[in-house]
Design an enzyme around this catalytic site. Structure first.
Site, mmCIF file in Angstrom:
data_model
loop_
_atom_site.group_PDB
_atom_site.id
_atom_site.type_symbol
_atom_site.label_atom_id
_atom_site.label_comp_id
_atom_site.label_asym_id
_atom_site.label_seq_id
_atom_site.Cartn_x
_atom_site.Cartn_y
_atom_site.Cartn_z
ATOM 1 N N HIS A 87 0.829 -1.213 0.000
ATOM 2 C CA HIS A 87 0.000 0.000 0.000
ATOM 3 C C HIS A 87 0.859 1.257 0.000
ATOM 4 C CE1 HIS A 87 0.308 -0.060 4.536
ATOM 5 N NE2 HIS A 87 0.171 1.247 4.391
ATOM 6 N N ASP A 132 0.034 -7.553 1.504
ATOM 7 C CA ASP A 132 0.502 -6.164 1.588
ATOM 8 C C ASP A 132 2.028 -6.151 1.732
ATOM 9 O OD1 ASP A 132 0.519 -3.433 1.754
ATOM 10 O OD2 ASP A 132 -0.192 -3.342 3.842
ATOM 11 N N SER A 226 3.714 3.052 8.023
ATOM 12 C CA SER A 226 3.451 1.979 7.067
ATOM 13 C C SER A 226 4.725 1.475 6.399
ATOM 14 C CB SER A 226 2.493 2.454 5.973
ATOM 15 O OG SER A 226 1.226 2.725 6.485
#
Length: 276
Positions: A87, A132, A226
């Site tokens: 992502h 992911d 992230s």
């Protein structure tokens, strides 16, 4: 970390569009709302890293052709490879990689990489939580005390249970320098939890591709981390990649979800040649 994202997901079709008011919705860490100025954009309730403590972490500045930009974290896994969350790479045209930084704007050096050198997992769909993970092929970097790789789990460790093991999360965090986030690399020590902890909170969709950490005392990742690494204390091997958290925000004491690295060892080896 895009909690490093802007440094330093839906569990099922029913949560494909996270709703911030629902404490049990999962969102990518970079999209977690910040509720308090005291933790804006940083590893929550962590401690500053000394120079050289986390030589494998990189700060990633992504951009696209529409003028958009976002921050993430990543980890060096080889002389020509960085690993992060899908992502983070998704929708980007390029990335500038900052190596050897403690102050994120003062790296030892940087490399610019075009999206043609992104290897995003082929089953990542940009919406669901699964798969992911992404790789970035980079120019060759030499290793030394401030820039070095992190080792991945060995193939014979892929079925090992690491519940209750202690690990370190690291990242810078913040959507912008004016948001109150620290520019300095922060760490936090967390304990790996059973996936049932995340299942019970998010209501399903957690599987063997995920790793869960509980966040007592609000210690953990926050918006901007992230793609950053979770590394075990006892083996110094990276076992997780920061992926998702609660739409209720960083102070909800909700568990955080990560991509489980051992679930992708074959994929990493097939794309990079790296295996242990």
């Amino acid at each position: 970390m895009k909690v490093l994202a802007v440094f330093f997901v839906v569990i099922a079709a029913a949560i494909a569009t996270p709703v911030a008011q629902d404490a049990h919705k999962a969102v990518f860490v970079k999209d977690m709302p910040v509720r308090s100025n005291s933790i804006t954009g940083r590893i929550t309730n962590g401690y500053p890293a000394y120079e050289g403590k986390i030589p494998y972490i990189v700060f990633l500045l992504f951009g696209n052709g529409n003028g958009g930009a976002w921050l993430c974290g990543g980890s060096i896994i080889g002389n020509t490879w960085v690993m992060t969350a899908a992502h983070c790479t998704n929708g980007a045209d390029s990335v500038t990689i900052h190596y050897g930084a403690t102050w994120r704007n003062q790296p030892q050096y940087t490399h610019w990489v075009h999206h043609n050198d992104f290897v995003q997992h082929h089953e990542y769909d940009g919406v669901a939580l699964n798969n992911d993970i992404a790789l970035i092929r980079t120019p060759h970097v030499d290793f030394w005390s401030l820039v070095n790789k992190v080792e991945l789990p060995r193939f014979d460790e892929r079925d090992n249970c690491i519940d209750d093991h202690w690990a370190v999360l690291s990242g810078w965090g913040a959507t912008s320098d004016s948001s109150g986030a620290s520019d300095y690399l922060n760490c936090v020590d967390v304990q790996v939890a059973s996936n049932h902890v995340c299942e019970n909170y998010y209501g399903g969709g957690i599987n063997g591709n995920h790793l869960c950490i509980a966040t007592p005392e609000n210690k953990g990742s926050c918006s901007g981390d992230s793609g950053g690494p979770l590394v075990l204390h006892d083996s110094n091997r990276q076992v997780g990649i920061v992926s998702f958290g609660s739409s209720a925000g960083c102070e909800a004491n909700a568990p955080k979800g990560l991509t489980r690295v051992t679930a992708y060892l074959d994929w990493i080896r097939d794309n990079t040649g790296i295996s242990y």
